[in-house]
Design a protein around this motif. Sequence first.
Motif, PDB file in Angstrom:
ATOM      1  N   LEU A 227       0.855  -1.184   0.000  1.00 31.66           N
ATOM      2  CA  LEU A 227       0.000   0.000   0.000  1.00 31.66           C
ATOM      3  C   LEU A 227       0.894   1.238   0.000  1.00 31.66           C
ATOM      4  CD1 LEU A 227      -2.978   0.769   0.055  1.00 31.66           C
ATOM      5  CD2 LEU A 227      -2.893   0.716   2.544  1.00 31.66           C
ATOM      6  N   VAL A 228       0.878   1.997  -1.097  1.00 34.98           N
ATOM      7  CA  VAL A 228       1.708   3.199  -1.224  1.00 34.98           C
ATOM      8  C   VAL A 228       0.815   4.420  -1.048  1.00 34.98           C
ATOM      9  CG1 VAL A 228       3.245   4.532  -2.706  1.00 34.98           C
ATOM     10  CG2 VAL A 228       3.306   2.026  -2.771  1.00 34.98           C
ATOM     11  N   VAL A 229       1.124   5.239  -0.053  1.00 31.26           N
ATOM     12  CA  VAL A 229       0.350   6.429   0.274  1.00 31.26           C
ATOM     13  C   VAL A 229       1.153   7.659  -0.149  1.00 31.26           C
ATOM     14  CG1 VAL A 229      -0.884   7.675   2.083  1.00 31.26           C
ATOM     15  CG2 VAL A 229      -0.541   5.196   2.274  1.00 31.26           C
ATOM     16  N   VAL A 230       0.618   8.412  -1.089  1.00 24.11           N
ATOM     17  CA  VAL A 230       1.298   9.613  -1.590  1.00 24.11           C
ATOM     18  C   VAL A 230       0.493  10.834  -1.164  1.00 24.11           C
ATOM     19  CG1 VAL A 230       2.135  10.842  -3.618  1.00 24.11           C
ATOM     20  CG2 VAL A 230       2.208   8.347  -3.562  1.00 24.11           C
ATOM     21  N   VAL A 231       1.136  11.732  -0.413  1.00 21.27           N
ATOM     22  CA  VAL A 231       0.478  12.961   0.043  1.00 21.27           C
ATOM     23  C   VAL A 231       1.221  14.152  -0.539  1.00 21.27           C
ATOM     24  CG1 VAL A 231      -0.403  14.244   2.013  1.00 21.27           C
ATOM     25  CG2 VAL A 231      -0.071  11.765   2.196  1.00 21.27           C
ATOM     26  N   ASP A 232       0.617  14.811  -1.518  1.00 17.93           N
ATOM     27  CA  ASP A 232       1.217  16.015  -2.087  1.00 17.93           C
ATOM     28  C   ASP A 232       0.848  17.215  -1.221  1.00 17.93           C
ATOM     29  OD1 ASP A 232       2.604  17.682  -3.737  1.00 17.93           O
ATOM     30  OD2 ASP A 232       1.210  17.588  -5.416  1.00 17.93           O
ATOM     31  N   GLU A 233       1.821  18.118  -1.013  1.00 20.72           N
ATOM     32  CA  GLU A 233       1.640  19.275  -0.142  1.00 20.72           C
ATOM     33  C   GLU A 233       1.061  18.842   1.208  1.00 20.72           C
ATOM     34  OE1 GLU A 233       2.934  22.051  -0.443  1.00 20.72           O
ATOM     35  OE2 GLU A 233       3.594  21.805  -2.502  1.00 20.72           O
ATOM     36  N   PHE A 234       1.832  18.064   1.913  1.00 14.87           N
ATOM     37  CA  PHE A 234       1.387  17.470   3.174  1.00 14.87           C
ATOM     38  C   PHE A 234       0.899  18.522   4.169  1.00 14.87           C
ATOM     39  CE2 PHE A 234       2.643  15.914   7.483  1.00 14.87           C
ATOM     40  CZ  PHE A 234       1.650  14.965   7.613  1.00 14.87           C
ATOM     41  N   SER A 235       1.564  19.662   4.232  1.00 14.14           N
ATOM     42  CA  SER A 235       1.168  20.688   5.196  1.00 14.14           C
ATOM     43  C   SER A 235      -0.233  21.222   4.927  1.00 14.14           C
ATOM     44  CB  SER A 235       2.174  21.846   5.184  1.00 14.14           C
ATOM     45  OG  SER A 235       2.268  22.410   3.890  1.00 14.14           O
ATOM     46  N   ALA A 236      -0.726  21.115   3.669  1.00 19.78           N
ATOM     47  CA  ALA A 236      -2.065  21.608   3.331  1.00 19.78           C
ATOM     48  C   ALA A 236      -3.155  20.796   4.014  1.00 19.78           C
ATOM     49  CB  ALA A 236      -2.267  21.582   1.819  1.00 19.78           C
ATOM     50  N   VAL A 237      -2.843  19.570   4.422  1.00 18.93           N
ATOM     51  CA  VAL A 237      -3.823  18.738   5.124  1.00 18.93           C
ATOM     52  C   VAL A 237      -4.275  19.412   6.413  1.00 18.93           C
ATOM     53  CG1 VAL A 237      -4.146  16.537   6.316  1.00 18.93           C
ATOM     54  CG2 VAL A 237      -2.955  16.600   4.131  1.00 18.93           C
ATOM     55  N   PHE A 238      -3.379  20.197   7.029  1.00 18.10           N
ATOM     56  CA  PHE A 238      -3.683  20.802   8.328  1.00 18.10           C
ATOM     57  C   PHE A 238      -4.275  22.202   8.199  1.00 18.10           C
ATOM     58  CE2 PHE A 238      -0.168  17.829   8.961  1.00 18.10           C
ATOM     59  CZ  PHE A 238      -0.669  17.039   9.977  1.00 18.10           C
ATOM     60  N   ILE A 239      -4.263  22.770   7.005  1.00 16.33           N
ATOM     61  CA  ILE A 239      -4.789  24.129   6.815  1.00 16.33           C
ATOM     62  C   ILE A 239      -6.302  24.124   7.032  1.00 16.33           C
ATOM     63  CG2 ILE A 239      -5.157  25.988   5.152  1.00 16.33           C
ATOM     64  CD1 ILE A 239      -2.522  25.258   3.866  1.00 16.33           C
ATOM     65  N   GLY A 240      -6.762  25.052   7.869  1.00 15.15           N
ATOM     66  CA  GLY A 240      -8.187  25.146   8.157  1.00 15.15           C
ATOM     67  C   GLY A 240      -8.657  24.207   9.246  1.00 15.15           C
ATOM     68  N   ARG A 241      -7.756  23.374   9.764  1.00 16.24           N
ATOM     69  CA  ARG A 241      -8.130  22.463  10.845  1.00 16.24           C
ATOM     70  C   ARG A 241      -7.926  23.185  12.176  1.00 16.24           C
ATOM     71  NH1 ARG A 241      -8.593  20.512   6.628  1.00 16.24           N
ATOM     72  NH2 ARG A 241     -10.643  21.337   7.067  1.00 16.24           N
ATOM     73  N   GLU A 242      -8.988  23.702  12.733  1.00 15.26           N
ATOM     74  CA  GLU A 242      -8.881  24.461  13.975  1.00 15.26           C
ATOM     75  C   GLU A 242      -8.930  23.562  15.207  1.00 15.26           C
ATOM     76  OE1 GLU A 242     -11.953  27.352  13.893  1.00 15.26           O
ATOM     77  OE2 GLU A 242     -11.130  28.443  12.158  1.00 15.26           O
ATOM     78  N   ASP A 243      -9.460  22.380  15.040  1.00 16.81           N
ATOM     79  CA  ASP A 243      -9.591  21.460  16.173  1.00 16.81           C
ATOM     80  C   ASP A 243      -8.255  20.805  16.471  1.00 16.81           C
ATOM     81  OD1 ASP A 243     -10.181  19.138  17.798  1.00 16.81           O
ATOM     82  OD2 ASP A 243     -12.284  19.555  17.352  1.00 16.81           O
ATOM     83  N   ARG A 244      -7.705  21.113  17.628  1.00 18.17           N
ATOM     84  CA  ARG A 244      -6.391  20.584  17.982  1.00 18.17           C
ATOM     85  C   ARG A 244      -6.398  19.069  18.150  1.00 18.17           C
ATOM     86  NH1 ARG A 244      -4.450  23.964  23.050  1.00 18.17           N
ATOM     87  NH2 ARG A 244      -6.550  23.392  23.707  1.00 18.17           N
ATOM     88  N   HIS A 245      -7.533  18.521  18.530  1.00 19.42           N
ATOM     89  CA  HIS A 245      -7.616  17.073  18.702  1.00 19.42           C
ATOM     90  C   HIS A 245      -7.533  16.354  17.357  1.00 19.42           C
ATOM     91  CE1 HIS A 245      -8.587  17.398  22.995  1.00 19.42           C
ATOM     92  NE2 HIS A 245      -9.348  18.419  22.662  1.00 19.42           N
ATOM     93  N   ILE A 246      -8.154  16.938  16.337  1.00 20.95           N
ATOM     94  CA  ILE A 246      -8.053  16.362  14.992  1.00 20.95           C
ATOM     95  C   ILE A 246      -6.609  16.409  14.515  1.00 20.95           C
ATOM     96  CG2 ILE A 246      -8.570  16.843  12.564  1.00 20.95           C
ATOM     97  CD1 ILE A 246     -10.768  15.340  13.733  1.00 20.95           C
ATOM     98  N   ILE A 247      -5.969  17.566  14.689  1.00 22.37           N
ATOM     99  CA  ILE A 247      -4.574  17.716  14.263  1.00 22.37           C
ATOM    100  C   ILE A 247      -3.691  16.700  14.962  1.00 22.37           C
ATOM    101  CG2 ILE A 247      -2.583  19.264  14.296  1.00 22.37           C
ATOM    102  CD1 ILE A 247      -4.487  21.598  13.897  1.00 22.37           C
ATOM    103  N   LYS A 248      -3.886  16.548  16.265  1.00 23.22           N
ATOM    104  CA  LYS A 248      -3.073  15.589  17.016  1.00 23.22           C
ATOM    105  C   LYS A 248      -3.324  14.168  16.536  1.00 23.22           C
ATOM    106  CE  LYS A 248      -1.902  14.078  21.704  1.00 23.22           C
ATOM    107  NZ  LYS A 248      -1.934  12.653  21.360  1.00 23.22           N
ATOM    108  N   ARG A 249      -4.595  13.851  16.260  1.00 25.52           N
ATOM    109  CA  ARG A 249      -4.935  12.503  15.809  1.00 25.52           C
ATOM    110  C   ARG A 249      -4.260  12.187  14.472  1.00 25.52           C
ATOM    111  NH1 ARG A 249      -6.713   7.783  18.062  1.00 25.52           N
ATOM    112  NH2 ARG A 249      -8.031   6.625  16.636  1.00 25.52           N
ATOM    113  N   VAL A 250      -4.270  13.164  13.544  1.00 26.57           N
ATOM    114  CA  VAL A 250      -3.634  12.958  12.245  1.00 26.57           C
ATOM    115  C   VAL A 250      -2.123  12.856  12.406  1.00 26.57           C
ATOM    116  CG1 VAL A 250      -3.233  13.972   9.971  1.00 26.57           C
ATOM    117  CG2 VAL A 250      -5.497  14.101  10.998  1.00 26.57           C
ATOM    118  N   ARG A 251      -1.554  13.717  13.222  1.00 21.25           N
ATOM    119  CA  ARG A 251      -0.105  13.661  13.468  1.00 21.25           C
ATOM    120  C   ARG A 251       0.289  12.307  14.036  1.00 21.25           C
ATOM    121  NH1 ARG A 251       1.519  18.689  17.067  1.00 21.25           N
ATOM    122  NH2 ARG A 251       3.454  17.491  17.107  1.00 21.25           N
TER     123      ARG A 251
END
Length: 485
Positions: A227-251
């Motif tokens: 399974l190959v996971v490609v994330v272009d502009e990885f930092s953009a995933v966090f843009i607009g995410r105000e919920d710190r719990h979501i950010i922590k979960r993704v991190r």
Amino acid sequence: MRNRNILYCDTMAATLGEKMEKAYKRYGVNISIKNWDCDSDRFIFFVELKGATTERHVRKHAPDVQQRLRLVQFYVDKQNLAICFVVVIQKVDYQHLPDILNSQENKEMQLPYIVGHDVLGELVTVDLEQFPHLLIAGATNSGKTVGLQSLIISIIYEKSPQQVNLILIDVGATDLIQFNGIPHLSCPVVREGESACQVLISLMNEMERRIKLSVSNPNQFEQLPSLVVVVDEFSAVFIGREDRHIIKRVRDAVSSLLQRGRHAKIHVVLAAQNPTIQNMKVDIGNITARIAFRCAKKNFSETIIGESGAENLSGKGDMYFKYPQYEGRRRIQGIYVSPEELPEILSTVKDRWKRLYYETKYKFIINASDLQKIEADIVDKSTGKFLTGKTNIENYMFARILLWAWEQDTISCNMLMRQFNIGWKRADNFMAKLNAIGVVEDLDSKLPRRVLKHSAKDFSEEQITFLQHQGVFLEEITDVSGNDD
């Protein structure tokens, strides 16, 4: 004719070597050209350092010498621990990716990646499975996007959907959207930030499932595709995410994939334009393979490959490639695929694997229909029924509140506000939902509400399914239940 060519090369090399010695001397760098070789389209000069001159001095002024002598390409390389110059005086026409795909097979590699041509003109092809993860970064127009596309094409052209599945995340961009419809995709190209968060969280669950399967049923595990996971502009995933719990979960999910993904045949490729530690948000120390295209700043180069230099690259696919099997960084001209060639290659890929696609039994947990309505079920205040159509952030937050509430004796809106850093209105809405499904009792004056459910036997099947959709493991539910025993 052969002797004439040799004589011409020797004369040209001697003249060029003398010019390079003089050019370096202008910058206080003393070198001596001891010997040279002539290849088909380049010269290789073997260099001796004189006096206090070091390799760092030679590399530092290489761009100045190249510009002064108007050389098409000028590389400082090492062969058998000896410093050498690789010089190209005329433009080199490299093969495009389609020509290479049709002339080369990489069946012995699990996840072949045709990177490009090194300074000697040799084609560089590596196996992504050996990395096992990759970080790609570079400024606009540096060649990063084409590099990502070449990586994906290299894999899907040679490997069937039964061997490799892909998950492509391209939030807010269109560089990977053309890959929609290829049979290797486990879900459509993910373009929304909320969906990307959900997919990455679900991937961690998939990793855990695979690791357990590798122990309980090794034969079945071996049949699973990589399974190959490609994330272009990885930092953009966090843009607009105000919920710190979501950010922590993704991190946490991405960090876990980087740490343990290799044991589950999961490989992560992260791409970024400005890869600072603050922007990336995850520890990239577990990514041992790095590709740096031309960077806007020196510190970006240091983040990617651990040293400066990428800020001086020429762009248009010029890169430094660094991974454990190489001694230091390796200068490579990235392979090229034009916008006109890409659709033709993808059409060939679809036709090539069409039969196998319909025979493929395994797919990642998230499919096309799930992605269109990826938000999991949530409760209706009036009926207590689980409904769809709410946002992922609200779903995820409610799942964490459910787990937290089951560990408390009493809860209140003020407690929710402090614990989850939310406002009064959201806290009141969540409290109403907890009351609707019977987790807390009705409001009694302004006193905290008593929690009514504390053990797993009190959980409905709908509630457990809801929690699992939000990336909560059964072990977490069991742990919460166990606290009451």
